[in-house]
Design an enzyme around this catalytic site. Structure first.
Site: not given
Length: 291
Positions: A233, A133-135
């Site tokens: 996104r 997962l992204d930050r």
């Protein structure tokens, strides 16, 4: 540290090499077993892959112990474990935490803390993070405890047997209640970080379902059918509804200091037992407050 091992029963006669392929043992994994200190036993006796199997033979694959790379520092820290067994570790990642270390954030990642967990519990594995997962993104992360298990999960992802579902808040009200975004994604020419929809990109597909329409936002559920970098996104920005808080792709941070995206559900088949598994995660407080 006791090495990870799996036991199979030969369902028909034939070469051991052919049976291992049927059981999903990749050539890379087989090489690591052969040259890295592992063993293959048939009825308790060590053999080579050219061994002729008989129906009913018990085949034990003993995988070599793995070690962390020198660049991964084991660190103490909070770790919310959802599920754990000899093959899998499912954890909750909070927002604003890296999944793996980066140049900007070399410490405090999920990988750093899981490395400490593995060390403390005598688990002879390096980090095999199957669903990164992204930050900013919060929610469920799947970690394999062995190279072979990681390979089996990757096969599930390729065959779309593993499902990852997310909930998000996006800007604007989406008219369609349920639809699919199919648009290729590639790296943006002017950035080493950003991606965009482009004709020469990789195939990418995201399923979208609207859960609720708010005054300025839409609360949506998403399912990834592919796993491209920044896929959700980029796809949401592509249709004109960027994630709330995602300032890299056009979202605004007036009410939340990160992208409003949470992995709420992981569905997979256990790579050893074959049992179907489903894990759920509630939204974090910052997203709940926006709802």
């Amino acid at each position: 540290m006791k090495p990870f091992q799996l036991i199979y029963t030969a369902e028909q006669s034939g070469l051991l090499r052919e049976a291992l392929e049927v059981w999903g043992i990749s050539k890379r994994t087989l090489a690591s077993v052969k040259y890295g200190g592992g063993q293959i036993l048939v009825n308790g006796v060590e053999v080579t892959v050219r061994h002729p199997l008989q129906k009913g033979d018990a085949v034990t694959v003993i995988f070599p112990n793995e070690t962390h790379g020198k660049g991964l520092i084991a660190e103490a820290g909070p770790l919310e474990i959802v599920y754990e067994d000899e093959a899998l570790l499912i954890v909750e990642k909070p927002p604003m935490q890296n999944t793996i270390p980066s140049r900007e954030h070399p410490f405090g990642s999920v990988a750093n803390i899981v490395a400490k967990h593995f060390n403390d519990h005598g688990i002879p594995s390096t980090l095999h993070i199957a669903t990164r997962l992204d930050r900013d993104t919060s929610g469920l992360v799947c970690i394999a405890k062995n190279r072979h298990i990681h390979h089996m999960i990757s096969l599930q992802q390729q065959e779309k047997k593993m499902k990852r579902r997310y909930e998000a808040l996006v800007h604007g009200r989406i008219d369609n209640s349920e639809f699919t975004i199919t648009a290729p994604i590639g790296r943006k020419d002017t950035s080493i970080i950003e991606r965009e929809v482009r004709a020469d990109g990789q195939f990418a597909q995201t399923e979208v379902r609207v859960l609720a329409l708010l005054e300025e936002y839409s609360h949506i559920r998403l399912q990834l059918n592919t796993g491209r970098t920044h896929q959700i996104r980029v796809h949401l920005t592509h249709i004109g509804h960027p994630l709330v808080g995602d300032d890299l792709y056009g979202g605004k941070r007036a009410e939340i200091n990160r992208q409003a995206l949470h992995c709420t559900e992981l569905e997979l088949v256990h790579p050893v037992s074959g049992k179907p598994l489903v894990f759920h995660s509630a939204l974090n407080e910052d997203m709940q407050s926006l709802l």
